[in-house]
Design a protein around this motif. Structure first.
Motif, PDB file in Angstrom:
ATOM      1  N   ALA A 117      -0.527  57.168  64.402  1.00  0.00           N
ATOM      2  CA  ALA A 117       0.779  56.588  64.717  1.00  0.00           C
ATOM      3  C   ALA A 117       1.638  57.575  65.505  1.00  0.00           C
ATOM      4  N   SER A 118       1.526  58.861  65.165  1.00  0.00           N
ATOM      5  CA  SER A 118       2.352  59.869  65.822  1.00  0.00           C
ATOM      6  C   SER A 118       1.942  60.110  67.273  1.00  0.00           C
ATOM      7  N   ARG A 119       0.761  59.662  67.673  1.00  0.00           N
ATOM      8  CA  ARG A 119       0.256  59.936  69.017  1.00  0.00           C
ATOM      9  C   ARG A 119       0.417  58.765  69.979  1.00  0.00           C
ATOM     10  N   ARG A 120       0.957  57.664  69.538  1.00  0.00           N
ATOM     11  CA  ARG A 120       0.998  56.488  70.394  1.00  0.00           C
ATOM     12  C   ARG A 120       2.049  56.616  71.496  1.00  0.00           C
ATOM     13  N   SER A 121       1.871  55.822  72.514  1.00  0.00           N
ATOM     14  CA  SER A 121       2.720  55.884  73.699  1.00  0.00           C
ATOM     15  C   SER A 121       4.146  55.450  73.366  1.00  0.00           C
ATOM     16  N   PRO A 122       5.149  56.113  73.948  1.00  0.00           N
ATOM     17  CA  PRO A 122       6.539  55.677  73.760  1.00  0.00           C
ATOM     18  C   PRO A 122       6.713  54.241  74.241  1.00  0.00           C
ATOM     19  N   GLY A 123       7.457  53.480  73.475  1.00  0.00           N
ATOM     20  CA  GLY A 123       7.721  52.099  73.844  1.00  0.00           C
ATOM     21  C   GLY A 123       6.701  51.116  73.329  1.00  0.00           C
ATOM     22  N   LEU A 124       5.562  51.603  72.829  1.00  0.00           N
ATOM     23  CA  LEU A 124       4.553  50.717  72.263  1.00  0.00           C
ATOM     24  C   LEU A 124       4.820  50.557  70.772  1.00  0.00           C
ATOM     25  N   GLN A 125       5.072  49.332  70.359  1.00  0.00           N
ATOM     26  CA  GLN A 125       5.305  49.067  68.944  1.00  0.00           C
ATOM     27  C   GLN A 125       4.061  49.456  68.137  1.00  0.00           C
ATOM     28  N   THR A 126       4.256  50.197  67.053  1.00  0.00           N
ATOM     29  CA  THR A 126       3.133  50.701  66.273  1.00  0.00           C
ATOM     30  C   THR A 126       3.264  50.279  64.821  1.00  0.00           C
ATOM     31  N   ARG A 127       2.183  49.789  64.238  1.00  0.00           N
ATOM     32  CA  ARG A 127       2.162  49.376  62.839  1.00  0.00           C
ATOM     33  C   ARG A 127       1.004  50.088  62.139  1.00  0.00           C
ATOM     34  N   LEU A 128       1.269  50.610  60.948  1.00  0.00           N
ATOM     35  CA  LEU A 128       0.256  51.312  60.171  1.00  0.00           C
ATOM     36  C   LEU A 128      -0.402  50.340  59.197  1.00  0.00           C
ATOM     37  N   LEU A 129      -1.731  50.373  59.119  1.00  0.00           N
ATOM     38  CA  LEU A 129      -2.477  49.449  58.264  1.00  0.00           C
ATOM     39  C   LEU A 129      -3.592  50.207  57.557  1.00  0.00           C
ATOM     40  N   HIS A 130      -3.664  50.075  56.227  1.00  0.00           N
ATOM     41  CA  HIS A 130      -4.749  50.678  55.460  1.00  0.00           C
ATOM     42  C   HIS A 130      -5.954  49.743  55.428  1.00  0.00           C
ATOM     43  N   PRO A 131      -7.156  50.305  55.270  1.00  0.00           N
ATOM     44  CA  PRO A 131      -8.357  49.460  55.146  1.00  0.00           C
ATOM     45  C   PRO A 131      -8.379  48.727  53.810  1.00  0.00           C
ATOM     46  N   TYR A 132      -9.217  47.700  53.746  1.00  0.00           N
ATOM     47  CA  TYR A 132      -9.386  46.933  52.509  1.00  0.00           C
ATOM     48  C   TYR A 132     -10.866  46.644  52.294  1.00  0.00           C
ATOM     49  N   TRP A 133     -11.356  47.022  51.106  1.00  0.00           N
ATOM     50  CA  TRP A 133     -12.717  46.711  50.678  1.00  0.00           C
ATOM     51  C   TRP A 133     -12.677  45.482  49.778  1.00  0.00           C
ATOM     52  N   SER A 134     -13.535  44.499  50.050  1.00  0.00           N
ATOM     53  CA  SER A 134     -13.582  43.315  49.194  1.00  0.00           C
ATOM     54  C   SER A 134     -14.429  43.553  47.950  1.00  0.00           C
ATOM     55  N   GLU A 135     -15.217  44.627  47.926  1.00  0.00           N
ATOM     56  CA  GLU A 135     -15.952  44.967  46.708  1.00  0.00           C
ATOM     57  C   GLU A 135     -14.974  45.415  45.622  1.00  0.00           C
ATOM     58  N   PRO A 136     -15.270  45.105  44.358  1.00  0.00           N
ATOM     59  CA  PRO A 136     -14.366  45.532  43.282  1.00  0.00           C
ATOM     60  C   PRO A 136     -14.419  47.039  43.055  1.00  0.00           C
TER      61      PRO A 136
END
Length: 332
Positions: A117-136
């Motif tokens: 996120a800290s390296r993205r281009s100025p003016g580009l909207q950035t959203r942080l997303l964690h991974p998700y495992w469907s296994e329990p």
């Protein structure tokens, strides 16, 4: 010839990125207005998501906002000599051109770590997303025998072949542990090479499967007591997501992590793992201590499972993709 080698490394039709960042949590969206054009390309009437590259898509549909998902720092990876040669060439010839093409077109960048996120281009909207495992997240029944002082103690390295240098750091430690403790078994994926002196060792076991789907199926049937996740301080490793914190919970393991990894604090502060400097003597000492105190391994594994449950959430992914793809929230 190179493209044939690259093709063996690419998702067809499987993709860890699209599974962990979309499909595991949102597969039912394919019945609610989302079309999968390729393993890493999803589209609706309003938006198009590209994850890493668009290989396999006939073309991107025009007139839609572009959302680009980034889960590795490709530019650093191309120059990172710690990575396997073929992987670096895949980044150089396929993913870097895709990155340079899609980033200027994108309205939103979805990234998998604060470093990205800290390296993205100025003016580009950035959203942080964690991974998700469907296994329990695993239970703790596999600790029953160990807590009685019986059975095998299973230690795993769950890094892919991209973690070759990290595994090289571990081999002298693993060799010492295997020599000292006849109850220890060490598990790793099939793609990893084993040093000559350890080839054929009866207590070095392979997690079967060379592709993502096969590895994931093989992992789901296994339980480990301790996982080792050293990360050398390389440019590519600095952008790692929280994925291993979740994966270790799926595998039922306590874990050891490198202090230089930006996400290691989550395990260290929460009683979910041990955080160490990248010195082999520190890792060997920590493993020896844990093997002498199996209840301490179990306590860490319980903490690791709790942390994995906190991080492994489908709902944030479902909310984000509902918003970005312009889906009807009730239908989705």
């Amino acid at each position: 010839m190179f493209l044939s080698l690259v093709s063996r490394m690419l998702p067809a039709p499987e993709s860890p990125t699209s599974d962990l960042y979309f499909f595991n949590a949102c597969s039912d969206f394919l019945d609610a207005g989302v079309t999968r054009l390729a393993p890493t390309v999803f589209t609706t009437k309003r938006a198009c998501v590209v994850m890493r590259h668009g290989l396999g898509a006939p073309r991107l549909p025009p007139g839609r906002r572009l959302i680009y998902l980034i889960d590795d720092e490709v530019e650093d990876g191309v120059a990172d000599s710690s990575l396997p040669f073929l992987y670096r060439q895949k980044l150089r010839l396929l993913e870097r051109p895709a990155r340079r093409n899609f980033v200027p077109m994108a309205e939103v960048a979805v990234v998998s770590s604060p470093d990205l996120a800290s390296r993205r281009s100025p003016g580009l909207q950035t959203r942080l997303l964690h991974p998700y495992w469907s296994e329990p997240i695993a239970g703790q029944q596999h600790f029953d025998a160990v807590l009685r002082g019986e059975g095998w103690i299973d230690i795993a390295f769950l890094g892919s072949s991209v973690h070759r240098t990290d595994l090289d750091f571990l081999w002298p430690v693993v060799c010492a542990v295997l020599n000292e403790n006849p109850r220890v078994r060490f598990h790793l994926a099939e793609r990893h090479a084993v040093p000559g002196g350890l080839v054929g060792h009866p207590r070095i076991l392979r997690i079967p499967g060379r592709g993502w789907a096969a590895y994931r199926a093989g992992l789901g049937a296994r339980r480990f007591h301790l996982a080792l996740y050293p990360l050398m301080d390389t440019p590519f490793n600095r952008a790692r997501s929280v994925n291993k914190l979740i994966e270790h919970g799926v595998a039922g393991a306590a874990a050891l992590y490198s202090r230089n990894w930006a996400e290691a604090w989550r395990a260290g502060q929460g009683g979910a793992g041990i955080v160490l400097r990248n010195r082999r003597e520190d890792w060997l000492e920590a493993i020896r201590h844990l093997l002498a105190h199996p209840r301490a391994i179990h306590e860490l594994a319980c903490g690791a499972a709790a942390l994995a449950r906190q991080l492994n959430l489908a709902e944030p992914q479902r909310r984000l993709w509902t918003e970005l793809l312009g889906l009807d929230a009730d239908a989705a």
